[in-house]
Design an enzyme around this catalytic site. Structure first.
Site, mmCIF file in Angstrom:
data_model
loop_
_atom_site.group_PDB
_atom_site.id
_atom_site.type_symbol
_atom_site.label_atom_id
_atom_site.label_comp_id
_atom_site.label_asym_id
_atom_site.label_seq_id
_atom_site.Cartn_x
_atom_site.Cartn_y
_atom_site.Cartn_z
ATOM 1 C CE1 TYR A 1 26.853 0.008 -15.421
ATOM 2 C CE2 TYR A 1 24.997 -1.198 -16.341
ATOM 3 C CZ TYR A 1 26.285 -1.186 -15.829
ATOM 4 O OH TYR A 1 27.006 -2.347 -15.726
ATOM 5 C CB VAL B 1 16.982 -9.515 -8.257
ATOM 6 C CG1 VAL B 1 17.828 -10.365 -9.195
ATOM 7 C CG2 VAL B 1 15.765 -10.291 -7.787
ATOM 8 C CB VAL B 2 21.201 -12.522 -6.512
ATOM 9 C CG1 VAL B 2 21.851 -13.585 -5.625
ATOM 10 C CG2 VAL B 2 20.755 -13.163 -7.829
ATOM 11 N NE ARG C 1 16.705 -8.503 -14.940
ATOM 12 C CZ ARG C 1 15.555 -8.001 -15.344
ATOM 13 N NH1 ARG C 1 14.696 -8.762 -16.025
ATOM 14 N NH2 ARG C 1 15.227 -6.751 -15.081
#
Length: 310
Positions: free
Chosen positions: A144, A186-187, A210
């Site tokens: 990525y 993560v959210v 973050r």
């Protein structure tokens, strides 16, 4: 009225961009192979006479007539882009070449959705656009990170060599409705775990940071960049400079969901950045853009969405 191509238009960001472009009175050609995109994200648009859906993989050439291109096609979460890393690199690199070739043939503007991941695990903090990054080319995230870095290279080479009008944005962590519930970000991880009263998984000690940008702010930045002055190519950081630790985020999600979840700690994944925060001075100056939605407000809207789908 413009006819605008959005590659990756069935994804999280792409679907919100389709909404915005239609609202502005454009025709939208949404191109997606639905590897990570979801038809549910654009289901509400299928009856719109100005919306067209084309199932297509951007690693294959596309022959259409449009006035602008937003190139968002690529898996963007570690779980998805590491599932088939070769295909991820091909999507970033060959996909960029195909979209740039189309822009070159049609003599139109094209925007690349790049990423803060091109900075890798940064050695300077916060990250300005001038920072060249610290990326492990051999690691599991490289498909990525390096794919997006190569895509940026292609955009600037097409600009220099073929005079293609380009816009490059580096997207920092973005969240909101239509995130994939199992994308490993993560959210979405924290919200889904909290709503199910499951243990919330913290990687490392939870002190890594973050910066979280709500999707509406991101799309406003993207639209502003595409419509910025001629000659301004970027790259430009689009993100929220508010910085939070993973522990702070987890505690806020638990509070907003009234969850009984407990925190559990797991080893930090390889090459996972310890800090991530954009310098947005260039976006303020060139785009008159800065984020408006605070983390608490954005999380409330995002939690409402997840309550409806899980």
């Amino acid at each position: 009225m413009k006819r605008v191509l959005v590659s990756g238009g069935g994804g999280f960001l792409g679907s919100h961009l389709c909404d915005r472009l239609l609202k502005e009175g454009n025709e939208v050609l949404c191109v997606d192979n639905f590897f990570t995109g979801n038809r549910r994200n654009i289901h509400h648009l299928l009856d719109n006479k100005n919306f067209e859906l084309l199932r297509h993989d951007v690693t294959h050439p596309l022959y259409v007539e449009v006035d602008e291109i937003y190139n968002l096609a690529c898996p963007a979460s570690p779980i998805h882009y590491q599932f088939d890393p070769v295909q991820t690199t091909k999507t970033s690199v060959i996909g960029a070449m195909n979209m740039l070739g189309l822009a070159k043939r049609l003599k139109i503007k094209i925007l690349q959705a790049s990423t803060s991941e091109i900075y890798g695990d940064p050695e300077i903090h916060p990250q300005p656009e001038s920072y060249r990054g610290n990326v492990n080319t051999l690691g599991p995230r490289a498909c990525y990170d390096e794919g997006k870095r190569c895509a940026e290279t292609l955009f600037f080479d097409y600009h220099r060599q073929h005079k293609v009008a380009i816009k490059v944005m580096r997207i920092f962590n973005t969240y909101g409705p239509r995130m994939h519930p199992n994308d490993g970000r993560v959210v979405s991880n924290f919200i889904v775990q909290a709503l199910k009263n499951q243990d919330i998984t913290i990687y490392g000690d939870g002190k890594q940071t973050r910066s979280f940008c709500y999707v509406d702010d991101n799309i406003e930045g993207m639209y502003s960049l595409m419509n910025s002055r001629d000659g301004f190519t970027g790259p430009v950081n689009i993100g929220n400079p508010g910085e939070f630790t993973m522990l702070e985020l987890a505690q806020l999600v638990i509070e907003l969901t009234n969850s009984k979840s407990k925190l559990v700690f797991m080893p930090l994944p390889q090459d996972d950045p310890l800090q991530r925060k954009p310098v947005i001075d260039l976006a303020k100056k060139e785009l008159n853009w800065e984020p408006k939605v605070a983390l608490r407000e954005g999380l409330v809207k995002t939690i409402e969405y997840f309550e409806g789908i899980i």
